[in-house]
Write an enzyme that holds these catalytic residues in place. Structure first.
Site, short mmCIF file in Angstrom:
data_model
loop_
_atom_site.label_atom_id
_atom_site.label_comp_id
_atom_site.label_asym_id
_atom_site.label_seq_id
_atom_site.Cartn_x
_atom_site.Cartn_y
_atom_site.Cartn_z
N SER A 187 3.11 12.44 -15.72
CA SER A 187 2.03 12.46 -16.71
C SER A 187 2.09 13.75 -17.51
O SER A 187 2.64 14.76 -17.05
CB SER A 187 0.67 12.38 -15.99
N LYS A 218 0.32 14.86 -10.06
CA LYS A 218 1.42 14.62 -10.98
C LYS A 218 2.37 15.81 -11.04
O LYS A 218 3.57 15.64 -11.30
CB LYS A 218 0.87 14.28 -12.38
N TYR A 238 -5.85 14.81 -9.88
CA TYR A 238 -4.89 13.95 -10.55
C TYR A 238 -3.74 14.78 -11.12
O TYR A 238 -2.56 14.46 -10.93
CB TYR A 238 -5.56 13.16 -11.67
N ASP A 296 0.88 -1.17 0.00
CA ASP A 296 0.00 0.00 0.00
C ASP A 296 0.92 1.21 0.00
O ASP A 296 1.52 1.55 1.02
CB ASP A 296 -0.90 0.00 1.24
#
Length: 260
Positions: A135, A152, A148, A56
């Site tokens: 990304s 990144k 998100y 995890d």
């Protein structure tokens, strides 16, 4: 010479493809994921140079346990791949706060935890490298992918900082920056940008770039960031030369939703 690699989020998608690619090139591969069944199955398919375990990434103690298990099996850590990540798409306010927080915990804290916990082992190796999955969303903040994209950007910043800081240990910290990749993560994604840009990259495309970074002789002049795919390279280059207003307007255009 024996070379080892540990991959987070190796149960499917890009992580699994990286595992297969490196195994095919003779590496001892550690596959770690929340989905222990998935990495167990993949390790069995790959063969004796593959090891699987639970991880995890948002839990620092879980990283410590995974690294101890890996070191007991492999004896050294040469390449760390921080790949585990999640994505929630849609209007910022329509996504519950727990999902936003989970995104930051996995995508941002997961990489930070991995780098911090792995450093003592990386320093012991004659050759060591960290490659983070960033990304194209870290080039300019993306509408409908707010948390998100923010996560990144954090990965990008951490990569840049540690690439400089850890040069004293002769450890390069690099990242790859793909656009949308054909994985379960982008299935049914609710964002105008994916409608306008499309999904052209495969996990194999990303894995090949990661392999190149792992094997390439690194110099001071080697770039920290590697955009993956032609579209990403164009966006990356344009963002560095275009005025901020142009960047905003182009991303505003990319985020527009097609009417059906």
């Amino acid at each position: 010479m024996k070379q080892t690699i540990l991959i987070s989020g190796a149960g499917q998608g890009i992580g699994a493809e990286i595992a297969k690619t490196f195994y095919d090139h003779g590496y001892y591969v550690g596959l770690f994921d929340l989905n222990i069944q998935a990495v167990d199955t993949l390790a069995q398919q790959l063969g004796s140079r593959a090891y699987s375990g639970y991880l995890d990434v948002s839990d620092y103690a879980s990283w410590q346990t995974a690294l101890e298990q890996f070191m007991t099996w492999a004896g050294q850590l040469n390449i760390l791949i921080n790949n585990a990540g999640i994505l929630y798409s849609g209007c910022f306010e329509s996504i519950n706060i727990e999902a936003h927080q989970r995104t930051m915990a996995v995508n941002c804290m997961g990489v930070l935890n991995g780098c911090h916990a792995a450093l003592p082992y990386l320093k012991q190796s004659n050759f060591a490298r960290v490659i983070n999955l960033s990304s194209a969303s870290a080039i300019y903040g993306q509408a409908d992918l707010a948390s998100y994209s923010a996560s990144k950007f954090a990965v990008r910043g951490l990569t840049e900082a540690l690439d400089i800081e850890w040069s004293k240990y002769n450890i390069r910290v690099l990242d790859v920056m793909p656009l949308f990749v054909q994985t379960a993560m982008v299935k049914d994604m609710d964002a105008g940008s994916i409608q306008n840009i499309g999904v052209d990259l495969t996990p194999r495309d990303v894995a090949i770039e990661v392999l190149k970074l792992a094997q390439k002789e690194q110099t001071t002049f080697q770039a920290t960031h590697t955009p993956v795919g032609l579209k990403t390279k164009i966006l990356y280059q344009l963002s560095s030369v275009s005025p901020q207003l142009i960047n905003r307007l182009s991303n505003l255009w990319l985020s527009r939703r097609n009417k059906s």
